[in-house]
Design a protein around this motif. Sequence first.
Motif, PDB file in Angstrom:
ATOM      1  N   ARG A   1       0.863  -1.187   0.000  1.00  0.00           N
ATOM      2  CA  ARG A   1       0.000   0.000   0.000  1.00  0.00           C
ATOM      3  C   ARG A   1       0.893   1.228   0.000  1.00  0.00           C
ATOM      4  NH1 ARG A   1      -2.294  -3.680   3.396  1.00  0.00           N
ATOM      5  NH2 ARG A   1      -4.501  -4.218   3.034  1.00  0.00           N
ATOM      6  N   GLU A   2       0.379   2.330  -0.547  1.00  0.00           N
ATOM      7  CA  GLU A   2       1.183   3.536  -0.635  1.00  0.00           C
ATOM      8  C   GLU A   2       0.386   4.747  -0.164  1.00  0.00           C
ATOM      9  OE1 GLU A   2       3.423   4.210  -4.136  1.00  0.00           O
ATOM     10  OE2 GLU A   2       3.887   2.101  -4.470  1.00  0.00           O
ATOM     11  N   GLY A   3       1.117   5.824   0.123  1.00  0.00           N
ATOM     12  CA  GLY A   3       0.501   7.099   0.440  1.00  0.00           C
ATOM     13  C   GLY A   3      -0.302   7.081   1.731  1.00  0.00           C
ATOM     14  N   HIS A   4      -1.377   7.865   1.754  1.00  0.00           N
ATOM     15  CA  HIS A   4      -2.221   7.954   2.951  1.00  0.00           C
ATOM     16  C   HIS A   4      -2.747   6.595   3.415  1.00  0.00           C
ATOM     17  CE1 HIS A   4      -2.285  12.334   2.199  1.00  0.00           C
ATOM     18  NE2 HIS A   4      -2.713  12.459   3.445  1.00  0.00           N
ATOM     19  N   PRO A   5      -3.242   5.740   2.519  1.00  0.00           N
ATOM     20  CA  PRO A   5      -3.729   4.443   3.003  1.00  0.00           C
ATOM     21  C   PRO A   5      -2.666   3.654   3.760  1.00  0.00           C
ATOM     22  CG  PRO A   5      -4.517   4.824   0.785  1.00  0.00           C
ATOM     23  CD  PRO A   5      -3.539   5.929   1.081  1.00  0.00           C
TER      24      PRO A   5
END
Length: 390
Positions: free
Chosen positions: A296-300
């Motif tokens: 998973r990447e970023g905010h999540p």
Amino acid sequence: MEQKKIRIAIIGAGAIADVHIKAYLQYPDLCEVCAVCDLFPEKAEQLIQANGLTAAKAYKDCREAIASGGIDAVSICLPPQMHAEIAVEALRSGCHVICEKPMACSLEECDAMIAAARESGKLLSVVVQNRCKTPNQKVKKILDEGLIGKVLFATVDSLWWRGQSYYDLWWRGTWDKESSGAMASHGVHHIDLMQWMLGMPESVYAVIRNVGHDNSECEDLGIAILNYPDKLVRLTTSIVNHDEAQQIQFNGEKASIAVPWNVSSNASMVNGFPEENREEEEKLQKYYDDLPDLEREGHPAQLLNFLRAIRGEEALFVDGAEGRKTIELITAIYKSANTGTTVTLPLTGDDVYYQRGGFAKVMPHFHEKHRSVENFVGAKPITLGRDVGK
């Protein structure tokens, strides 16, 4: 025993709040958004309806939501001047806190947030979603392994574009409310990545200007030189670059690597001039390609870490002390630009730039704010950078 779902309150219903909500919705077994708070409750209600948050209630006052006793954690998605006050209140009320960037408007406020977390025993995290991007993680791994040798020079281009109307929003472009121009509102992404990868410099020298936004007291362009014992970093932050060509490049003894990903290496001819070192380039390319992508990447990714840390399943990726480093570096850049001097780190508590009120009083007004709106109507979703995670 099965753990209960973590009950989340979203504080602030601006554009970034929707990013938080959609991230939390990916983890229905771990959490549930139970409240959305905004001074304009119709905005909160719109987010609730748009995201199908059947268990959520809209609040005008976030303190009412926190006081209800039904909230375990809050995502602070407010303008920067409200971060510290709400974070401290939420922590003292027994809520875990994750706060959008920039962490706070001053080091004084950062320290108040950190103290409240320590005293309450609750978690405090700061959003640095770009650390949770595959290319950035891979480049950091290469640096940590020393595969390009000692870093000698790095360049950071945090280049963005924002129209004149960007600063019409009531709190933007003011030292006492936003407490920053381009350096903290936009450059914070790349400044955080740089100090995460290389650590904090010994000193900084900087210049700032406002060259294209007449409704902002603050800068829209800044250049800083960060001085380390064995290297220099040149940082440029701008919101007047139409191509938004963002990159961080690390030049080492053996090769140069960059985000967006690029690798190059030279060998020396007998006269000292370069010739391409394809063997070194291919070796680094293979190492980069073989590193696994993030699930998973970023905010999540970061919000999942926040939820798991609350449950005691893993360590918090970024705590308040780590988030504070980026604010200290930005503060030093502003102090240098305003005083025309080289500023040595760390900054001390008796420094006028340490205090929010003192900082706002001494910073220059490039323009006086003369237009103000409460909200933008009909705008498309915000952009979060073109190249910062490629």
